[in-house]
Design an enzyme around this catalytic site. Structure first.
Site, PDB file in Angstrom:
ATOM      1  N   HIS A  56       0.843  -1.207   0.000  1.00 58.47           N
ATOM      2  CA  HIS A  56       0.000   0.000   0.000  1.00 58.47           C
ATOM      3  C   HIS A  56       0.871   1.247   0.000  1.00 58.47           C
ATOM      4  O   HIS A  56       1.615   1.495   0.940  1.00 58.47           O
ATOM      5  CB  HIS A  56      -0.926  -0.001   1.222  1.00 58.47           C
ATOM      6  CG  HIS A  56      -1.999   1.040   1.142  1.00 58.47           C
ATOM      7  ND1 HIS A  56      -2.994   1.014   0.185  1.00 58.47           N
ATOM      8  CD2 HIS A  56      -2.229   2.160   1.872  1.00 58.47           C
ATOM      9  CE1 HIS A  56      -3.798   2.050   0.351  1.00 58.47           C
ATOM     10  NE2 HIS A  56      -3.350   2.772   1.367  1.00 58.47           N
ATOM     11  N   HIS A  58       0.944   5.571  -1.324  1.00 56.70           N
ATOM     12  CA  HIS A  58       0.508   6.788  -2.026  1.00 56.70           C
ATOM     13  C   HIS A  58       1.783   7.575  -2.258  1.00 56.70           C
ATOM     14  O   HIS A  58       2.263   8.279  -1.359  1.00 56.70           O
ATOM     15  CB  HIS A  58      -0.429   7.640  -1.170  1.00 56.70           C
ATOM     16  CG  HIS A  58      -1.609   6.898  -0.623  1.00 56.70           C
ATOM     17  ND1 HIS A  58      -2.718   6.616  -1.379  1.00 56.70           N
ATOM     18  CD2 HIS A  58      -1.856   6.397   0.600  1.00 56.70           C
ATOM     19  CE1 HIS A  58      -3.592   5.962  -0.626  1.00 56.70           C
ATOM     20  NE2 HIS A  58      -3.095   5.807   0.576  1.00 56.70           N
ATOM     21  N   GLN A  61       2.607  11.330  -1.258  1.00 56.82           N
ATOM     22  CA  GLN A  61       2.683  11.712   0.163  1.00 56.82           C
ATOM     23  C   GLN A  61       4.112  11.666   0.710  1.00 56.82           C
ATOM     24  O   GLN A  61       4.395  12.225   1.767  1.00 56.82           O
ATOM     25  CB  GLN A  61       1.735  10.833   1.000  1.00 56.82           C
ATOM     26  CG  GLN A  61       0.266  11.129   0.666  1.00 56.82           C
ATOM     27  CD  GLN A  61      -0.730  10.276   1.430  1.00 56.82           C
ATOM     28  OE1 GLN A  61      -0.385   9.599   2.386  1.00 56.82           O
ATOM     29  NE2 GLN A  61      -1.977  10.306   0.998  1.00 56.82           N
ATOM     30  N   ARG A  84      -5.517  15.223   6.987  1.00 60.72           N
ATOM     31  CA  ARG A  84      -6.022  15.059   5.627  1.00 60.72           C
ATOM     32  C   ARG A  84      -6.157  16.410   4.918  1.00 60.72           C
ATOM     33  O   ARG A  84      -5.849  16.540   3.737  1.00 60.72           O
ATOM     34  CB  ARG A  84      -7.365  14.316   5.632  1.00 60.72           C
ATOM     35  CG  ARG A  84      -7.781  13.866   4.239  1.00 60.72           C
ATOM     36  CD  ARG A  84      -9.101  13.149   4.244  1.00 60.72           C
ATOM     37  NE  ARG A  84     -10.215  14.076   4.439  1.00 60.72           N
ATOM     38  CZ  ARG A  84     -11.465  13.830   4.049  1.00 60.72           C
ATOM     39  NH1 ARG A  84     -11.762  12.695   3.460  1.00 60.72           N
ATOM     40  NH2 ARG A  84     -12.433  14.702   4.260  1.00 60.72           N
ATOM     41  N   TYR A 123      -4.717   7.697  -6.629  1.00 58.76           N
ATOM     42  CA  TYR A 123      -5.948   8.487  -6.834  1.00 58.76           C
ATOM     43  C   TYR A 123      -5.710   9.934  -7.244  1.00 58.76           C
ATOM     44  O   TYR A 123      -6.663  10.646  -7.551  1.00 58.76           O
ATOM     45  CB  TYR A 123      -6.877   8.406  -5.620  1.00 58.76           C
ATOM     46  CG  TYR A 123      -6.302   8.903  -4.312  1.00 58.76           C
ATOM     47  CD1 TYR A 123      -6.269  10.262  -4.010  1.00 58.76           C
ATOM     48  CD2 TYR A 123      -5.827   8.006  -3.365  1.00 58.76           C
ATOM     49  CE1 TYR A 123      -5.757  10.709  -2.810  1.00 58.76           C
ATOM     50  CE2 TYR A 123      -5.313   8.453  -2.164  1.00 58.76           C
ATOM     51  CZ  TYR A 123      -5.288   9.806  -1.897  1.00 58.76           C
ATOM     52  OH  TYR A 123      -4.776  10.254  -0.701  1.00 58.76           O
ATOM     53  N   ARG A 212     -16.839   5.537   1.655  1.00 61.41           N
ATOM     54  CA  ARG A 212     -17.447   6.866   1.574  1.00 61.41           C
ATOM     55  C   ARG A 212     -17.245   7.523   0.208  1.00 61.41           C
ATOM     56  O   ARG A 212     -17.804   8.571  -0.064  1.00 61.41           O
ATOM     57  CB  ARG A 212     -16.914   7.773   2.695  1.00 61.41           C
ATOM     58  CG  ARG A 212     -15.430   8.042   2.646  1.00 61.41           C
ATOM     59  CD  ARG A 212     -14.954   8.829   3.868  1.00 61.41           C
ATOM     60  NE  ARG A 212     -13.680   8.354   4.355  1.00 61.41           N
ATOM     61  CZ  ARG A 212     -12.483   8.734   3.874  1.00 61.41           C
ATOM     62  NH1 ARG A 212     -12.420   9.632   2.916  1.00 61.41           N
ATOM     63  NH2 ARG A 212     -11.375   8.239   4.363  1.00 61.41           N
ATOM     64  N   HIS A 234      -9.520   1.101   1.071  1.00 59.88           N
ATOM     65  CA  HIS A 234      -9.368   1.536   2.461  1.00 59.88           C
ATOM     66  C   HIS A 234     -10.643   1.172   3.204  1.00 59.88           C
ATOM     67  O   HIS A 234     -11.739   1.414   2.679  1.00 59.88           O
ATOM     68  CB  HIS A 234      -9.280   3.065   2.545  1.00 59.88           C
ATOM     69  CG  HIS A 234      -8.012   3.670   2.037  1.00 59.88           C
ATOM     70  ND1 HIS A 234      -8.007   4.832   1.302  1.00 59.88           N
ATOM     71  CD2 HIS A 234      -6.720   3.321   2.209  1.00 59.88           C
ATOM     72  CE1 HIS A 234      -6.749   5.158   1.036  1.00 59.88           C
ATOM     73  NE2 HIS A 234      -5.952   4.263   1.561  1.00 59.88           N
ATOM     74  N   GLU A 237     -10.691   2.704   8.875  1.00 58.49           N
ATOM     75  CA  GLU A 237      -9.444   3.267   9.383  1.00 58.49           C
ATOM     76  C   GLU A 237      -9.706   4.166  10.599  1.00 58.49           C
ATOM     77  O   GLU A 237      -8.901   4.213  11.521  1.00 58.49           O
ATOM     78  CB  GLU A 237      -8.752   4.071   8.266  1.00 58.49           C
ATOM     79  CG  GLU A 237      -7.407   4.651   8.701  1.00 58.49           C
ATOM     80  CD  GLU A 237      -6.676   5.380   7.583  1.00 58.49           C
ATOM     81  OE1 GLU A 237      -7.269   5.587   6.508  1.00 58.49           O
ATOM     82  OE2 GLU A 237      -5.511   5.760   7.800  1.00 58.49           O
ATOM     83  N   HIS A 271      -6.081  -1.360   6.114  1.00 59.73           N
ATOM     84  CA  HIS A 271      -6.297  -0.921   7.501  1.00 59.73           C
ATOM     85  C   HIS A 271      -7.212  -1.889   8.273  1.00 59.73           C
ATOM     86  O   HIS A 271      -6.746  -2.616   9.111  1.00 59.73           O
ATOM     87  CB  HIS A 271      -6.815   0.525   7.615  1.00 59.73           C
ATOM     88  CG  HIS A 271      -5.972   1.530   6.899  1.00 59.73           C
ATOM     89  ND1 HIS A 271      -4.623   1.656   7.148  1.00 59.73           N
ATOM     90  CD2 HIS A 271      -6.261   2.436   5.923  1.00 59.73           C
ATOM     91  CE1 HIS A 271      -4.118   2.604   6.368  1.00 59.73           C
ATOM     92  NE2 HIS A 271      -5.087   3.092   5.605  1.00 59.73           N
ATOM     93  N   ASP A 322       2.139   3.003   3.051  1.00 58.03           N
ATOM     94  CA  ASP A 322       1.057   3.983   2.968  1.00 58.03           C
ATOM     95  C   ASP A 322       1.535   5.419   2.768  1.00 58.03           C
ATOM     96  O   ASP A 322       1.849   5.823   1.658  1.00 58.03           O
ATOM     97  CB  ASP A 322       0.182   3.822   4.236  1.00 58.03           C
ATOM     98  CG  ASP A 322      -1.162   4.507   4.109  1.00 58.03           C
ATOM     99  OD1 ASP A 322      -1.390   5.195   3.112  1.00 58.03           O
ATOM    100  OD2 ASP A 322      -2.004   4.350   5.023  1.00 58.03           O
TER     101      ASP A 322
END
Ligand SMILES: [Zn+2]
Length: 455
Positions: A56, A58, A61, A84, A123, A212, A234, A237, A271, A322
């Site tokens: 996992h 991203h 980041q 976030r 994403y 979500r 995800h 979490e 997670h 992550d």
């Protein structure tokens, strides 16, 4: 053909020391033996273990590591959601060129610390105004190009993201992440699959940002789309997300997912921190995998995944870095283990009081389920017919001097600092040798330039 000698290699049956591996021109293993061939091409003063999958990531980041370990004036406290907001501010700025420079550096660093394959949960795909790039695969191509330059294998998982919350529509803050429909999303997947179909270092998977981020119908559609591909999402979490899910769907996230969709062994639940006993059983019954990201989960204040109980019931798991606040696969395992040891005031909690070896258990889970998370499957860590992908542990590192095989894997996983990991071989070629990435200077220059422009 090339004949290698290692001080030892770790197989499922244990250490073979010394070990000899022969590879063909493409870096595939054609023989494994404990007897020396007549000619040796390369003698490695190190122990080889299978390359680890980082299940996992991203990539962007990595550019914000170190920037959020503070509380800005006026913010009050800090939690996942305020982090976030700051992450979104970084995501807003990043160009395709910066994405490639950051990802290349990150992936190169991954190879240096033991990861040989990355599952990129991707994403950040639209331009700064929220429109698709002229080349709709722009950002995906950049990440794949980064992996190639860094010498890491990649499973790119484009992520479906449409809603800003349960029952809500798209939002401006998430404009760079959004697809307009699942039809568009599947088109993107198919186009990447055909573009990279002959590329042995690239795989494509399916992804859903979270419960979500899509409607119930869309979630079902993505999970059911193609069982041959790994499918990542995800889940559970943060408690705020769990509570919102209960309010909207009338069920907790894993509860709803396992009841309402065709979740199976190709599904990788990232997670799964906040799960009830019955949700844990449902994950295990579905034979789904949990991708635990302990250093990020710790950094973001997510909570502890109940690993001991999960293992005791037969659950599958692997690890990911992550947000990349820490890049060290062994530290991910240690934190996961030690969190529970401290909470339970027990030792070797992975083993649930049964006889065994914590390091062997963890390594098997991390390698086998990590490979499945990347869309691969193999029986042993090194096998005839597979690529020679190996992490090299320096035989001169003090604790590696023990003559016996006993405790060697546990020494690597629990005892060594990352400096003892000093090599990475990918498809029979050195990517990291004597602790140095073969292309570090060029990668570092581009990365430093990209970092200067990110605030
Ligand atoms: Zn994530």
């Amino acid at each position: 053909m090339k004949n290698w000698k290692f001080k030892g290699i770790y197989l499922k049956k244990g250490w073979v020391s010394p070990a000899y591996i022969s590879t063909d021109e493409s870096g595939k293993i054609i023989a494994i033996s404990n007897e020396s061939p007549a000619v040796l091409d390369e003698v490695v003063n190190g122990y080889a273990i299978a390359s680890i999958t980082n299940a996992h990531s991203h990539a962007f980041q990595y550019g914000m590591v170190g920037l959020t370990e503070n509380i800005p004036k006026g913010q009050g406290g800090d939690n996942f959601w305020s982090w976030r907001d700051r992450m979104y501010r970084i995501a807003d700025q990043i160009t395709p060129e910066q994405t490639e420079a950051i990802a290349t550096m990150l992936y190169a660093e991954m190879t240096r610390v033991g990861y040989g394959h990355v599952v990129e949960f991707h994403y950040l795909r639209n331009d700064q105004s929220g429109k698709y790039y002229d080349n709709p695969n722009e950002m995906s191509d950049r990440l794949i190009s980064a992996a190639k330059k860094a010498g890491i294998k990649i499973t790119l998982v484009p992520v479906y993201y449409r809603c800003s919350g349960f029952g809500k529509g798209p939002s401006y803050a998430q404009r760079r992440f959004q697809f307009s429909s699942t039809e568009d999303y599947f088109k993107h997947i198919e186009s990447l699959k055909s573009q990279y179909k002959d590329d042995t270092g690239v795989d494509i998977g399916l992804g859903l940002h979270s419960m979500r981020a899509a409607s119930s119908e869309e979630i079902k559609e993505i999970i059911a789309y193609n069982k041959e591909l790994p499918c990542h999402l995800h889940i559970s979490e943060q408690m705020q997300e769990v509570n919102a899910c209960v309010e909207h769907f009338g069920a907790r996230p894993v509860e709803w997912l396992t009841n309402e969709t065709e979740v199976g062994s190709n599904c990788h639940l990232v997670h799964s921190t906040h799960i009830t006993e019955s949700e844990m059983s449902a994950i295990i019954k579905a034979n789904a995998n949990v991708v635990v990201c302990p250093t990020t989960e710790g950094n973001l204040g997510d909570g502890f995944f109940p690993i001991a109980e999960y293992i005791n019931n037969g659950g599958r798991w692997c690890i990911g870095s992550d947000s990349h606040i820490t890049l060290n696969p062994f530290e991910e395992v240690r934190l996961l283990d030690y969190g529970q040891r401290m909470a339970k005031q027990q030792r070797n909690v992975f083993l649930n009081a049964k006889a065994g070896d914590s390091a062997a258990l963890a390594f098997e889970a991390v390698i086998d389920n990590g490979r499945m998370a990347a869309g691969k499957q193999t029986q042993d860590y090194f096998e005839v017919g597979s690529d020679l992908d190996a992490v090299i542990v320096d035989a001169n590192s003090p604790l590696m001097g023990r003559a016996s095989d006993e405790g060697r894997l546990a020494t690597i996983i629990y005892g060594l600092d990352i400096g003892a990991i000093n090599g990475q071989i990918s498809s029979g070629k050195w990517v990291v040798k004597s602790g140095h990435h073969t292309n570090k200077e060029e990668i570092l220059n581009a990365f430093s330039k990209a970092l200067c422009d990110i605030h």
